[in-house]
Design an enzyme around this catalytic site. Structure first.
Site, mmCIF file in Angstrom:
data_model
loop_
_atom_site.group_PDB
_atom_site.id
_atom_site.type_symbol
_atom_site.label_atom_id
_atom_site.label_comp_id
_atom_site.label_asym_id
_atom_site.label_seq_id
_atom_site.Cartn_x
_atom_site.Cartn_y
_atom_site.Cartn_z
ATOM 1 N N HIS A 67 0.796 -1.182 -0.095
ATOM 2 C CA HIS A 67 0.055 -0.246 -0.024
ATOM 3 C C HIS A 67 0.906 1.173 0.138
ATOM 4 O O HIS A 67 0.737 2.135 -0.778
ATOM 5 C CB HIS A 67 -1.027 0.097 1.191
ATOM 6 C CG HIS A 67 -1.765 1.341 1.486
ATOM 7 N ND1 HIS A 67 -2.842 1.500 1.036
ATOM 8 C CD2 HIS A 67 -1.158 2.435 2.076
ATOM 9 C CE1 HIS A 67 -3.123 2.890 1.252
ATOM 10 N NE2 HIS A 67 -2.201 3.515 1.982
ATOM 11 N N GLU A 68 1.754 1.345 0.905
ATOM 12 C CA GLU A 68 2.707 2.583 1.004
ATOM 13 C C GLU A 68 3.407 2.359 -0.348
ATOM 14 O O GLU A 68 3.632 3.779 -0.858
ATOM 15 C CB GLU A 68 3.971 2.327 2.064
ATOM 16 C CG GLU A 68 3.289 2.132 3.458
ATOM 17 C CD GLU A 68 2.547 3.583 3.785
ATOM 18 O OE1 GLU A 68 2.943 4.571 3.286
ATOM 19 O OE2 GLU A 68 1.547 3.403 4.561
ATOM 20 N N HIS A 117 1.667 4.569 -2.829
ATOM 21 C CA HIS A 117 1.734 5.945 -2.953
ATOM 22 C C HIS A 117 2.789 6.554 -3.612
ATOM 23 O O HIS A 117 2.609 7.465 -4.405
ATOM 24 C CB HIS A 117 1.689 6.417 -1.439
ATOM 25 C CG HIS A 117 0.800 6.518 -0.583
ATOM 26 N ND1 HIS A 117 -0.567 6.903 -1.143
ATOM 27 C CD2 HIS A 117 0.294 5.694 0.282
ATOM 28 C CE1 HIS A 117 -1.402 6.682 -0.111
ATOM 29 N NE2 HIS A 117 -0.962 6.030 0.906
ATOM 30 N N GLU A 160 -5.636 7.345 -1.029
ATOM 31 C CA GLU A 160 -5.621 5.897 -0.206
ATOM 32 C C GLU A 160 -6.372 4.980 -1.153
ATOM 33 O O GLU A 160 -5.856 3.881 -0.761
ATOM 34 C CB GLU A 160 -6.607 6.135 1.066
ATOM 35 C CG GLU A 160 -5.589 7.068 2.273
ATOM 36 C CD GLU A 160 -4.232 6.794 2.395
ATOM 37 O OE1 GLU A 160 -4.058 5.643 2.569
ATOM 38 O OE2 GLU A 160 -3.279 7.743 2.435
ATOM 39 N N ASP A 216 -4.603 1.388 -2.143
ATOM 40 C CA ASP A 216 -5.105 0.019 -1.794
ATOM 41 C C ASP A 216 -5.335 -0.550 -3.009
ATOM 42 O O ASP A 216 -5.092 -1.622 -3.074
ATOM 43 C CB ASP A 216 -6.524 0.406 -1.245
ATOM 44 C CG ASP A 216 -6.424 0.639 0.426
ATOM 45 O OD1 ASP A 216 -5.294 0.751 1.002
ATOM 46 O OD2 ASP A 216 -7.545 1.009 0.891
HETATM 47 ZN ZN LIG Z 1 -2.035 5.244 2.555
#
Ligand SMILES: [Zn+2]
Length: 414
Positions: A277-278, A281, A355, A359
């Site tokens: 997930h990170e 980004h 976000e 995801d």
């Molecule tokens: Zn995040």
């Protein structure tokens, strides 16, 4: 008091009332849903944890509201109460050159604001966080952090402040463009320097030594062409039991940091999903987008200040008698949140959009199910409410509420 004073007061009061209504709605919504765990979570979240999240969230938002009201009274004391002008008179009495007068004045404002902030910060750490079992900080560490922060801020901030004041005095009516460029360069430099030089002053970082986990993470990173300085574990548990993971740094100085608390709370599958997930980004350029948005907001803000700085009503409307570069900077910094508050839903919604995108990326890279259980575990461990008021959430939440986020993951990939 002039017309601008009334506009400022109107915006300040409107933002306080709005926040008060939002908190009231939020608390009512949480109370109404306190009795039962939402159906989708009933297997994974015990009733006891649901109650803790409800009580913790209510205590947290009420504390936030109290802080807002105290902060607004302090703001009025600085401005219309004449606090800033009083301080300015005393610094001017020292008879220093204009730039040094300005720097000393701004540093004094920061110092006094930080001291006024101590009681609330103590309450937050040793009462609020402590009573829900999250705090690990000692009073000694609390003050040691504060002193260290002050020293670092002074060492880094003083030259920057002097440079900005010098630019304002010497570069004509387009000073704000040069100040903006300075701020941008400085921010990028700090992003680059923070992980290697500043963060280690406050926390211990050790390379992740777990062979299996490291190999899995390195595979994930190589698969995505992500170069970094390594994977580190930070002793977050010396301050709080809240867990987290993040990427930090810029260019070749990038690092991945796990809180030790996170490693204890999640399985390897889940950690890999959180990291994916990170990584999302980064892959979706969220960092660059955030810098672009922030940079634009700052440029517009400084452009507005470039106009206000020459308007006597700007100073007198906010309780300051003598116009100056340093007074304009401080007035703008402390008064602008009252005007920009109503833009918050826009920024929160951009953040929530990011976000969802991260995801989606994570779900492509790791097992969706692992990300879902990781999120549920993190929401439970951090006592985040599963039942926020939708309007409150739209204003304040940088991350989508758990039920919406998990429904999104399930609808797309499950
Ligand atoms: Zn995040």
């Amino acid at each position: 008091m002039n017309s601008f004073s009334y506009i400022f007061l109107f915006c300040l009061v409107a933002s306080i009332i709005t926040q008060w209504v939002l908190v009231k709605r939020h608390v009512q919504h949480i109370r109404a849903n306190r009795a039962n765990v939402p159906a989708d979570f009933s297997e994974k979240i015990p009733l006891e944890s649901h109650h803790k999240a409800a009580d913790y969230t209510q205590a947290k938002v009420k504390t936030g509201l109290a802080e807002l009201i105290i902060g607004s009274l302090i703001l009025l004391g600085w401005t219309m109460g004449g606090g800033l002008q009083f301080l300015d008179n005393h610094v001017r009495a020292l008879g220093l050159a204009e730039i040094y007068t300005g720097a000393l004045f701004i540093m004094a404002v920061f110092l006094i604001s930080s001291i006024l902030d101590i009681p609330m910060s103590l309450y937050r750490t040793f009462k609020l966080e402590q009573s829900f079992g999250f705090n690990k900080m000692t009073v000694g560490l609390f003050f040691a952090d504060m002193i260290k922060n002050g020293i670092v801020a002074a060492i880094i901030g003083t030259p920057l402040l002097l440079l900005v004041l010098w630019i304002m005095e010497n570069s004509g009516s387009y000073w704000w463009i040069y100040v903006w460029a300075t701020w941008l360069g400085f921010s990028l430099l700090m992003m680059w320097a923070y992980p290697a030089f500043i963060a280690p002053l406050f926390n211990k970082f050790r390379p992740l030594d777990n062979e299996e986990l490291r190999t899995r993470i390195e595979n994930l990173l190589t698969r995505n062409g992500f170069k970094s300085q390594g994977i580190f574990v930070m002793d977050g548990s010396t301050r709080s039991t809240h867990g987290n993971a993040y990427f930090t740094g810029l260019g070749a100085n990038k690092r991945i940091v796990f809180f030790d608390t996170l490693i204890d709370e999640l399985s390897y599958d889940e950690i890999e999903a959180v990291l994916a997930h990170e990584l999302g980004h980064f892959k979706c350029n969220h960092i660059k987008k955030r810098i672009t948005v922030l940079g634009t907001v700052f440029l517009v803000g400084l452009g507005i200040l470039g106009w206000l700085i020459n308007e006597p009503w700007f100073y007198s409307g906010l309780g300051a008698g003598i116009p100056s570069d340093h007074m304009a900077l401080v007035l703008f910094m402390i008064a602008s949140p009252a005007f920009t508050f109503f833009m918050q839903p826009l920024f929160s919604s951009i953040s929530r959009q990011h976000e969802f995108e991260a995801d989606d990326f994570a779900a492509d890279q790791a097992q969706t199910e692992n990300l879902i259980t990781a999120l549920v575990n993190l929401y439970r461990e951090n006592a985040n409410t599963l039942t926020p008021d939708p309007l409150y959430s739209a204003f304040h939440d940088s991350h989508p509420p758990a039920p919406i986020r998990i429904a999104h993951l399930k609808s797309k990939f499950a």
